[in-house]
Design a protein around this motif. Structure first.
Motif, PDB file in Angstrom:
ATOM      1  N   PHE A   9      43.393  75.013  53.492  1.00 47.86           N
ATOM      2  CA  PHE A   9      42.899  75.148  53.652  1.00 47.86           C
ATOM      3  C   PHE A   9      42.738  73.856  52.049  1.00 47.86           C
ATOM      4  O   PHE A   9      41.580  73.803  52.361  1.00 47.86           O
ATOM      5  CB  PHE A   9      42.113  76.437  53.706  1.00 47.86           C
ATOM      6  CG  PHE A   9      42.202  76.560  55.224  1.00 47.86           C
ATOM      7  CD1 PHE A   9      41.171  75.653  55.990  1.00 47.86           C
ATOM      8  CD2 PHE A   9      42.955  77.421  56.126  1.00 47.86           C
ATOM      9  CE1 PHE A   9      40.392  76.795  57.429  1.00 47.86           C
ATOM     10  CE2 PHE A   9      42.697  77.531  57.286  1.00 47.86           C
ATOM     11  CZ  PHE A   9      42.367  77.224  58.353  1.00 47.86           C
ATOM     12  N   LYS A  10      43.077  74.234  51.465  1.00 45.44           N
ATOM     13  CA  LYS A  10      43.216  73.333  50.176  1.00 45.44           C
ATOM     14  C   LYS A  10      43.212  71.860  50.113  1.00 45.44           C
ATOM     15  O   LYS A  10      42.329  71.387  49.984  1.00 45.44           O
ATOM     16  CB  LYS A  10      44.003  73.389  49.281  1.00 45.44           C
ATOM     17  CG  LYS A  10      43.511  74.688  48.249  1.00 45.44           C
ATOM     18  CD  LYS A  10      44.760  75.446  47.170  1.00 45.44           C
ATOM     19  CE  LYS A  10      44.793  76.345  46.901  1.00 45.44           C
ATOM     20  NZ  LYS A  10      45.659  76.662  45.614  1.00 45.44           N
ATOM     21  N   ARG A  11      44.254  71.402  51.623  1.00 46.74           N
ATOM     22  CA  ARG A  11      44.114  70.129  51.612  1.00 46.74           C
ATOM     23  C   ARG A  11      43.195  69.800  51.956  1.00 46.74           C
ATOM     24  O   ARG A  11      41.876  68.580  52.486  1.00 46.74           O
ATOM     25  CB  ARG A  11      45.097  70.161  52.584  1.00 46.74           C
ATOM     26  CG  ARG A  11      47.112  70.105  51.890  1.00 46.74           C
ATOM     27  CD  ARG A  11      47.765  70.024  53.201  1.00 46.74           C
ATOM     28  NE  ARG A  11      47.867  68.608  53.541  1.00 46.74           N
ATOM     29  CZ  ARG A  11      48.077  67.504  52.458  1.00 46.74           C
ATOM     30  NH1 ARG A  11      48.880  67.391  51.861  1.00 46.74           N
ATOM     31  NH2 ARG A  11      48.381  66.052  54.068  1.00 46.74           N
ATOM     32  N   LEU A  12      42.775  71.223  53.141  1.00 43.38           N
ATOM     33  CA  LEU A  12      41.126  70.326  53.948  1.00 43.38           C
ATOM     34  C   LEU A  12      39.828  70.691  53.502  1.00 43.38           C
ATOM     35  O   LEU A  12      38.990  70.231  53.872  1.00 43.38           O
ATOM     36  CB  LEU A  12      41.065  71.832  55.145  1.00 43.38           C
ATOM     37  CG  LEU A  12      42.146  71.783  56.527  1.00 43.38           C
ATOM     38  CD1 LEU A  12      42.709  72.886  56.849  1.00 43.38           C
ATOM     39  CD2 LEU A  12      42.299  70.608  57.258  1.00 43.38           C
ATOM     40  N   GLY A  13      39.884  70.952  52.617  1.00 42.02           N
ATOM     41  CA  GLY A  13      38.978  70.981  51.415  1.00 42.02           C
ATOM     42  C   GLY A  13      37.932  71.846  51.531  1.00 42.02           C
ATOM     43  O   GLY A  13      37.068  71.753  51.368  1.00 42.02           O
ATOM     44  N   ASP A  64      47.443  69.801  59.011  1.00 45.12           N
ATOM     45  CA  ASP A  64      46.975  69.371  58.601  1.00 45.12           C
ATOM     46  C   ASP A  64      46.440  68.710  60.196  1.00 45.12           C
ATOM     47  O   ASP A  64      45.668  68.433  60.595  1.00 45.12           O
ATOM     48  CB  ASP A  64      46.794  68.657  57.488  1.00 45.12           C
ATOM     49  CG  ASP A  64      45.446  67.971  56.721  1.00 45.12           C
ATOM     50  OD1 ASP A  64      44.363  68.241  57.693  1.00 45.12           O
ATOM     51  OD2 ASP A  64      44.993  67.635  56.537  1.00 45.12           O
ATOM     52  N   ARG A  65      47.363  67.988  60.240  1.00 49.00           N
ATOM     53  CA  ARG A  65      46.954  66.371  61.386  1.00 49.00           C
ATOM     54  C   ARG A  65      46.474  67.882  62.784  1.00 49.00           C
ATOM     55  O   ARG A  65      45.153  67.446  63.562  1.00 49.00           O
ATOM     56  CB  ARG A  65      48.067  66.386  61.662  1.00 49.00           C
ATOM     57  CG  ARG A  65      48.557  65.189  60.677  1.00 49.00           C
ATOM     58  CD  ARG A  65      49.855  63.821  61.038  1.00 49.00           C
ATOM     59  NE  ARG A  65      50.428  63.501  61.773  1.00 49.00           N
ATOM     60  CZ  ARG A  65      51.312  63.544  61.225  1.00 49.00           C
ATOM     61  NH1 ARG A  65      51.596  62.953  59.644  1.00 49.00           N
ATOM     62  NH2 ARG A  65      52.731  63.708  60.957  1.00 49.00           N
ATOM     63  N   ARG A  66      47.359  69.220  62.329  1.00 52.41           N
ATOM     64  CA  ARG A  66      47.625  69.344  63.642  1.00 52.41           C
ATOM     65  C   ARG A  66      46.180  70.797  63.938  1.00 52.41           C
ATOM     66  O   ARG A  66      45.651  70.896  65.142  1.00 52.41           O
ATOM     67  CB  ARG A  66      48.299  70.833  64.220  1.00 52.41           C
ATOM     68  CG  ARG A  66      48.981  71.684  65.609  1.00 52.41           C
ATOM     69  CD  ARG A  66      48.947  70.617  66.551  1.00 52.41           C
ATOM     70  NE  ARG A  66      49.514  72.364  67.367  1.00 52.41           N
ATOM     71  CZ  ARG A  66      50.284  71.849  68.171  1.00 52.41           C
ATOM     72  NH1 ARG A  66      50.812  71.324  68.749  1.00 52.41           N
ATOM     73  NH2 ARG A  66      50.503  72.747  69.399  1.00 52.41           N
ATOM     74  N   PHE A  67      45.674  71.003  62.820  1.00 52.00           N
ATOM     75  CA  PHE A  67      44.420  71.902  62.901  1.00 52.00           C
ATOM     76  C   PHE A  67      43.931  71.145  63.406  1.00 52.00           C
ATOM     77  O   PHE A  67      42.811  71.788  63.764  1.00 52.00           O
ATOM     78  CB  PHE A  67      45.105  72.341  61.384  1.00 52.00           C
ATOM     79  CG  PHE A  67      44.010  73.822  61.518  1.00 52.00           C
ATOM     80  CD1 PHE A  67      43.803  74.749  61.402  1.00 52.00           C
ATOM     81  CD2 PHE A  67      42.514  73.574  60.600  1.00 52.00           C
ATOM     82  CE1 PHE A  67      42.907  75.580  61.570  1.00 52.00           C
ATOM     83  CE2 PHE A  67      41.867  74.631  61.000  1.00 52.00           C
ATOM     84  CZ  PHE A  67      41.846  75.214  61.218  1.00 52.00           C
ATOM     85  N   ARG A  68      43.409  69.828  62.455  1.00 53.97           N
ATOM     86  CA  ARG A  68      42.212  68.889  62.910  1.00 53.97           C
ATOM     87  C   ARG A  68      41.915  69.230  64.134  1.00 53.97           C
ATOM     88  O   ARG A  68      41.042  68.760  64.482  1.00 53.97           O
ATOM     89  CB  ARG A  68      42.555  67.671  61.695  1.00 53.97           C
ATOM     90  CG  ARG A  68      41.981  68.273  59.976  1.00 53.97           C
ATOM     91  CD  ARG A  68      41.632  66.869  59.971  1.00 53.97           C
ATOM     92  NE  ARG A  68      42.781  67.393  58.077  1.00 53.97           N
ATOM     93  CZ  ARG A  68      41.116  67.051  57.492  1.00 53.97           C
ATOM     94  NH1 ARG A  68      40.444  66.710  57.244  1.00 53.97           N
ATOM     95  NH2 ARG A  68      41.393  67.365  55.773  1.00 53.97           N
TER      96      ARG A  68
END
Length: 142
Positions: A9-13, A64-68
């Motif tokens: 979630f840090k990566r996702l901001g 991140d790709r999978r979650f987004r």
């Protein structure tokens, strides 16, 4: 360093959800899936707790790709607004060639590879093979 939903979630901001919520469960599953795809490509001894540091970075990027984009959409449209992902953009758990190369290098599997080959030549009417002639090839003219 173990993989953590908070790091994703840090990566996702955005702030990480509470454990047990649907977003936390989905993010945790994306992290696990990403790690095991990478470990399967790299080294079977890697675990979520013990792996080279760069593997953590790759697992977070793939998760991140999978979650987004869990469904793997390439294009979306809402009314007059549309969005299309650039061609060649990795989707879901798919690894790019660069990621696979990096994983193999970290696992000690990059570099030179052996490829079995065979070259046949005709010499004086007899077929010969390389590197070792097959006895059947030299039993008579072609």
């Amino acid at each position: 360093m173990a993989l953590d939903v908070a790091d994703l979630f840090k990566r996702l901001g955005r702030p990480a959800p509470e454990p047990g919520t649907p977003d936390w469960e989905r993010a945790n599953a994306a992290l696990e899936d990403a790690f095991w795809v990478i470990a399967g490509t790299g080294h079977p001894a890697w675990s979520p707790e013990r792996h080279p540091p760069v593997i953590r970075t790759l697992a977070l990027a793939v998760a991140d790709r999978r979650f987004r984009n869990p469904e793997g959409y390439v294009q979306e449209q809402a009314g007059e607004v549309s969005y299309r992902m650039p061609d060649g953009t990795p989707i879901g758990l798919a690894l790019t060639r660069g990621e696979v190369t990096l994983i193999e290098r970290v696992a000690g599997r990059g570099g030179l590879k052996s490829v079995q080959g065979r070259r046949e030549a005709i010499s004086r009417g007899l077929r010969t093979g390389y590197p070792f002639p097959d006895p059947e090839d030299s039993w008579g003219p072609v």
